[in-house]
Enzyme design. Structure first.
Site, short mmCIF file in Angstrom:
data_model
loop_
_atom_site.label_atom_id
_atom_site.label_comp_id
_atom_site.label_asym_id
_atom_site.label_seq_id
_atom_site.Cartn_x
_atom_site.Cartn_y
_atom_site.Cartn_z
N GLY A 60 7.31 4.31 3.87
CA GLY A 60 8.00 5.46 4.57
C GLY A 60 9.09 5.23 5.42
N ALA A 61 9.26 6.09 6.35
CA ALA A 61 10.62 6.16 7.03
C ALA A 61 10.57 5.03 7.90
CB ALA A 61 10.60 7.29 7.73
N PHE A 62 9.47 4.45 8.51
CA PHE A 62 9.42 3.33 9.33
C PHE A 62 9.27 1.93 8.76
CE2 PHE A 62 7.30 6.98 11.44
CZ PHE A 62 8.47 7.48 12.12
N GLY A 63 8.70 1.80 7.78
CA GLY A 63 8.50 0.36 7.14
C GLY A 63 7.39 0.70 6.02
N ILE A 64 7.37 -0.73 5.48
CA ILE A 64 6.45 -0.77 4.29
C ILE A 64 4.96 -1.38 4.88
CG2 ILE A 64 6.04 -2.05 2.21
CD1 ILE A 64 8.96 -2.56 2.30
N LEU A 79 0.64 -1.21 -0.21
CA LEU A 79 0.15 0.04 0.15
C LEU A 79 0.85 1.22 -0.21
CD1 LEU A 79 -2.68 -0.97 2.46
CD2 LEU A 79 -2.99 -0.96 0.14
N GLY A 80 1.99 1.08 0.41
CA GLY A 80 2.89 2.25 0.69
C GLY A 80 3.88 1.89 1.51
N ASP A 125 5.74 13.57 12.29
CA ASP A 125 5.92 13.22 10.85
C ASP A 125 4.46 13.57 10.17
OD1 ASP A 125 7.03 13.04 8.40
OD2 ASP A 125 6.95 10.56 8.44
#
Length: 805
Positions: free
Chosen positions: A523-527, A520-521, A638
């Site tokens: 970011g800085a923390f994970g998928i 789905l997307g 964030d």
């Protein structure tokens, strides 16, 4: 240039308003028979001074209108009377008739409400806020003052047996569960049992009996005068003043006494200039959480099974562990148990150790008792509730008394003066939102397990050697599988936190996401992957697989997850569960069907203005909750459109809240928000300054400008250097009075230029480089709502170069 533009705008606005006020002045507020208003436009009947208006007010996010009276000259247009909670669809009309007075009809001609007034000749909207109907002899036959809802205005009186009812919530005008009465010469506040008007006793406030003393005469009338004094008029014409005195000038301030939806009766003042907000002069009771004590049943300050906490003299309601709100959109509603509890249900469980106990300090439910144990120890009190299938909560007091209580729990309150402890019983591994028993403990499953011990033996005795060999192998394999499952369950149980989150295995989430197939997307923390889990039914979820997690951060992960798991707000994405196996850390969230705010804002079609504004309100409410209303403050770190999700009704949900805080102790190298997302990061991240909740305020300000303009905060592809950085360009446009260009001549936004300008000013205050100049999210929320004046903001950065005038 800016001054000339503002002056021109002001004169133009005054010219537009002149016909309205001229009409009012000519008629002196009088309304003739046959006059009508429609729930499709902004037409109203004004009082001669223009202080009050009578007409239709549209309810936010709906196509419904409320026939009401409101303050017309202040920004929030506070409603002071409404037509008996009757909601009218668009196109409805109110007519002044001779036979029934005011008659409200639907677009189809169905009568929705009427004032039931005979022989009406005319109406008048007075400067006192009283709408009066008169007969041909100018005698009053009906008035809004004699039919009050939740508010008393200056010059309005209440006779014996008179009453006010609260509304259900700030925006829900249905009858609420609180009542003010003038009873036997006293001001009395009590709760009622809806849908009846039965008053629970004793009252949670009574001003003190007037007339019991032989030297004083009884009270006959409750009144509020134009100077803001509320008093009881005695039979001998003496006055008994309630509350504190008022020092404001009556010519400069409005006053109103309102029974608020939370049950607090409050006298407010507001400057007659549009600048300022409603200020509390006095209110009763002092502590509604502890003052309500209903011995004979009935609801308290908060709903059943909830806990009332006093904050800034107002009650806030929270649900205990293992419980959740029946109506997630109303924090004052009752709470339901998120697990099956009862004597028969407990018998169906395969293990006796099915409950744990949560200890709550300073918390009490003073009613709902069914058993008193004395003298008793704290340990015995806790265990007694655990072993009693009727017991929901046990209260242990310092005098060694144990009070066992059953559902529903009422009058729950948090009281710092209470020295006892509450032991609330919670079923282990409770899944939030699930109202079904654990599928592994259903009667059928239990029966199969019991039968399973007999059937294999029977088969073994009556089968061939070969078949027996096969069955023995299958039996051993099954035994090994069950043993492994139980061992895993024990291991997992040791890591289940003190919260209502489900602990998943890595295999369960791998299966739920079909091998982490649909992304789905990231970011800085994970998928984030799309999946579906079985929790009574097939529930779509979003599974966030965090990047490599440091082993020595495990303790911090659990501690912070414990905090995040206790958050609950309609503008936050709900965290359903988690996984912690070896180096693997995954979080399971509810899945929201309409994607991110980024997709919504920056697509081919520009969303409508009202929808965008409601999204801004939702984000502000969510951040306010994280910053001030959680048990522990959470800084998001964030905030950006990609982290704002929209549900099926386009309601705003903040995602990844607290995740930055959760990972920053051992994971600062993941670029959480220390470097952050270009265009949203507050300057203090780079200046070795303390990082506070104001970093979220900065990001909110940037995003508010994006919502206003429907463009990204940084747009280098436009080819126009002066507009590339939205924050700089927005301030230039505000300073030069060219907001048309800022919103690209969006006609919906420009219809209410005053509102547009206010939102831009709020955004500029939020993006000030100096954190001390930025408002808190509470102040920003008040400015968005228009209850607090928004001063002209300075340049957000003293180092930013802007184009000259």
């Amino acid at each position: 240039m800016a001054f000339a533009f503002a002056l021109t705008q002001t004169l133009f606005s005054l010219l537009l308003l002149l016909p309205i006020y001229s009409t009012v002045a000519q008629t002196n507020g009088a309304i003739t028979l046959g006059a009508s208003l429609s729930a499709t436009d902004n037409s109203s009947w004004f009082s001669p001074s223009g202080d009050f208006a009578f007409g239709f007010r549209q309810l936010s996010n709906t196509d419904l209108f409320l026939l009401s009276i409101w303050y017309a000259k202040i920004p929030d247009k506070t409603i002071v009377w409404y037509a008996n909670e009757t909601l009218a669809p668009r196109g409805s009309q109110v007519n002044l008739t001779a036979d029934n007075g005011l008659v409200l009809t639907s677009p189809q001609g169905q009568q929705l409400w009427n004032s039931s007034s005979l022989n009406v000749a005319s109406g008048v909207m007075n400067d006192t806020g009283n709408f009066v109907l008169k007969d041909s002899n100018s005698n009053e036959v009906w008035s809004s003052f004699n039919n009050p809802t939740d508010t008393i205005l200056p010059t309005q009186t209440m006779e014996n047996e008179g009453s006010l009812f609260s509304r259900q919530s700030e925006t829900n005008f249905s009858k609420g569960r609180f009542q003010v009465r003038f009873l036997d010469g006293n001001l009395v506040l009590n709760t009622i049992n809806l849908p009846s008007t039965y008053a629970n006793g004793p009252p949670y406030y009574k001003n003190g009996t007037i007339g019991d003393n032989n030297n004083s005469s009884p009270g006959i009338q409750l009144a509020l005068n134009e100077s803001g004094y509320m008093y009881i008029v005695r039979e001998n014409k003496q006055r008994f003043v309630l509350g504190e005195g008022v020092v404001n000038s009556e010519t400069d301030y409005y006053y109103r006494a309102t029974l608020d939806f939370d049950g607090v009766f409050t006298l407010y003042s507001h400057p007659k200039t549009s600048i300022g907000s409603w200020t509390v002069v006095w209110s009763v009771p002092e502590n509604i959480c502890t003052d309500i004590f209903l011995e004979n049943g009935g609801i308290g300050a908060c709903g059943f099974n909830s806990i009332c906490t006093l904050k800034d003299s107002r009650p806030t309601c929270k649900y205990p562990p293992g419980y959740s709100l029946i109506d997630p959109n109303d924090q004052y509603s009752s709470c339901k148990v998120d697990f099956i509890q009862g004597c028969e249900e407990d018998k169906l469980s395969s293990t006796k150790d099915i409950y744990s106990v949560e200890e709550l300090t300073y918390t009490d439910w003073p009613t709902s008792d069914y058993l008193r144990l004395e003298p008793f120890t704290e340990v015995d009190c806790r265990n007694s509730c655990l072993q009693d299938c009727i017991c929901a909560v046990a209260i242990f007091t310092e005098n060694k008394t144990c009070w066992k209580k059953k559902l529903p729990l009422s009058n729950g309150r948090y009281d710092g003066k209470f020295s006892g402890k509450a032991f609330i019983k919670v079923r282990k591994s409770t899944i939030p939102g699930s109202h079904l028993p654990n599928p592994n403990n259903t009667p059928d499953r239990e029966k199969k397990n019991q039968d399973g011990l007999i059937i294999p033996g029977s088969v073994l005795l009556g089968s061939s050697v070969f078949v027996n060999f096969i069955l023995i192998g299958a039996f051993c394999y099954g035994f090994f599988f069950i043993y492994q499952k139980k061992r895993n369950k024990i291991n997992r149980g040791s890591s289940v936190l003190d919260i209502n989150l489900h602990c998943f295995t890595y295999k369960e989430l791998q299966d739920a996401t079909n091998g982490f197939m649909e992304e789905l997307g990231k970011g800085a923390f994970g998928i984030v992957y799309k999946g579906a889990i079985q929790m009574g039914s097939n529930i779509p979820v979003a599974v966030k697989k965090l990047y490599s997690f440091a082993q020595d951060s495990d303790k911090e992960f659990k501690a912070e997850l414990n905090i995040i798991g206790k958050t609950h707000h309609k503008n936050l994405v709900r965290l359903i569960g988690f996984c912690e196996e070896g180096q693997q850390r995954l979080l399971v969230y509810e899945f929201l069907s309409n994607g991110t705010l980024a997709d919504f804002l920056f697509g081919d079609l520009r969303p409508n203005w009202k929808q965008r504004i409601q999204i801004a309100f939702g984000i502000a409410r969510g951040l306010l909750y994280l910053h001030e209303e959680c048990s522990t403050q959470i800084i998001h770190c964030d905030i950006k459109p990609q982290n704002i999700l929209l549900d099926e009704y386009y309601e705003t949900r903040i995602s990844d809240f607290g995740l930055a805080k959760l990972l920053m102790m051992g994971q600062s190298h993941t670029n959480t928000a220390i470097r952050g997302t270009k265009g949203y990061v507050a300057p203090e991240w780079f200046r070795n300054m303390p990082v506070t909740a104001k970093v979220d305020v900065y990001s909110f300000g940037v995003m508010l400008l994006e919502i206003i303009c429907c463009r990204r905060s940084v747009d280098m592809a436009s080819g126009r250097e002066e507009t590339a950085i939205l924050t700089d360009w927005a301030y230039d446009c505000f300073r030069e009075g060219t907001l048309d260009a800022l919103v690209e001549h969006d006609m919906e936004a420009l219809e209410d230029r005053e509102e547009l300008e206010r939102f831009v000013m709020i955004a500029i205050w939020c993006i000030q480089e100096d954190p001390s100049l930025r408002p808190t999210m509470r102040k920003a929320m008040q400015m968005l709502e228009g209850v607090v004046d928004v001063p002209v903001p300075p340049s957000p950065s003293p180092f930013t170069t802007t184009t000259s005038l």
